[in-house]
Design an enzyme around this catalytic site. Structure first.
Site, mmCIF file in Angstrom:
data_model
loop_
_atom_site.group_PDB
_atom_site.id
_atom_site.type_symbol
_atom_site.label_atom_id
_atom_site.label_comp_id
_atom_site.label_asym_id
_atom_site.label_seq_id
_atom_site.Cartn_x
_atom_site.Cartn_y
_atom_site.Cartn_z
ATOM 1 N N GLY A 28 -68.695 93.437 3.038
ATOM 2 C CA GLY A 28 -67.949 93.364 1.786
ATOM 3 C C GLY A 28 -66.457 93.237 2.052
ATOM 4 N N HIS A 34 -64.574 85.342 5.460
ATOM 5 C CA HIS A 34 -65.990 85.344 5.071
ATOM 6 C C HIS A 34 -66.332 84.053 4.304
ATOM 7 C CE1 HIS A 34 -65.106 89.833 5.000
ATOM 8 N NE2 HIS A 34 -66.042 89.723 5.918
#
Ligand code: PAF
Length: 277
Positions: A28, A34
């Site tokens: 996360g 990412h």
């Protein structure tokens, strides 16, 4: 985007989705690094699965685990915006059921550097990555080169355990001034943030020196340390080393190598590397 939180739900959802499947494991606090992995997975695969799991077993200090950012709604929106098909958000109990006792431990590329600075870290990473790969059985899994030692560990792990997956490694994504994007950057003060790109500049200068023919590991390490020493906000340099990209053993010439380093600014520890090619 479908969200599931248990392994049976993940497997059932994947059975209905077309192959090839690309997996992007995250903890996360999703950032551009990412998203670059997701974009590559989207380009390569018919189905993109992302995972969000803040893995307790790869943290040393309990306080770091508690402090780790968990902006779940924002993360889900970012992943959905990049076309992720399925997101797996297991609880700690789902990943580590009562009685859990198996640990995937590597020597080789897990020794030294981050492995030394963060005892047990790579056992935690290897165990959770092995679990995520076996839970989702993707065709490809995507990792960022910024965590180069983690990449070497994951590559070794899939070879050693015969996990049939292609490990795709994407270049480090950087801020406009060269600082590698990381969730740790948010903890830098304004002054530290302004000084931090000196890390990237030192690594880049040594990469340029390597390219211009200076291929002596000890000299490159020494040159990098000298440049890092010029920035007073780098309070400590944990390591600077030229290593074999696959094994993380000292580079002795021949084969792909990396200049890897870690510096401390107050409570924040920055890691980065330069590919010497
Ligand atoms: O790089 C990370 O975010 C983590 O180490 C990973 C690979 C998701 C395992 O928890």
């Amino acid at each position: 985007m479908l969200q599931v939180s248990t392994v049976p739900e993940l497997r059932a959802a994947l059975q209905r989705m077309p192959r090839p499947v690309g997996l992007v494991p995250t903890m996360g606090a999703v950032h551009e690094g990412h998203l670059s992995l997701v974009r590559q997975a989207r380009a390569d695969c018919a189905t993109v699965v992302a995972t969000i799991f803040v893995n307790p077993t790869q943290f040393g200090e309990a306080a770091d685990l508690v402090r780790y950012p968990r902006p779940i709604e924002k993360d889900l929106a970012l992943l959905e915006g990049e076309g992720v098909d399925l997101v797996f958000t297991p609880s700690v109990d789902e990943m580590y059921k009562p009685g859990f006792t198996t640990v995937v431990h590597l020597d080789g590329p897990a020794l030294g550097f981050e492995g030394e600075a963060r005892p047990g870290h790579f056992d935690g990473v290897a165990t959770v990555v092995a679990k995520l790969l076996l839970q989702s059985l993707p065709d490809s899994a995507y990792f960022g080169r910024k965590d180069a030692q983690q990449v070497a560990v994951v590559r070794r792990l899939v070879i050693d355990l015969d996990i049939p997956v292609t490990i795709a490694v994407m270049p480090t994504v950087r801020e406009h001034d060269g600082l590698a994007i990381s969730s740790r950057n948010a903890a830098l003060s304004e002054e530290q943030r302004l000084a931090a790109p000196a890390f990237f500049l030192a690594l880049s200068a040594m990469r340029d020196r390597y390219r211009s023919g200076m291929q002596d590991a000890a000299k490159l390490e020494e040159g990098c340390r000298a440049l890092l020493a010029r920035e007073p906000l780098f309070e400590a340099v944990d390591y600077v080393a030229v290593v074999d990209e696959q094994t993380f053993a000292p580079w002795t010439g021949g084969g792909p190598c990396l200049l890897v380093a870690a510096v401390r600014m107050g409570d924040v520890r920055l890691i980065d590397n330069a590919v010497l090619d």
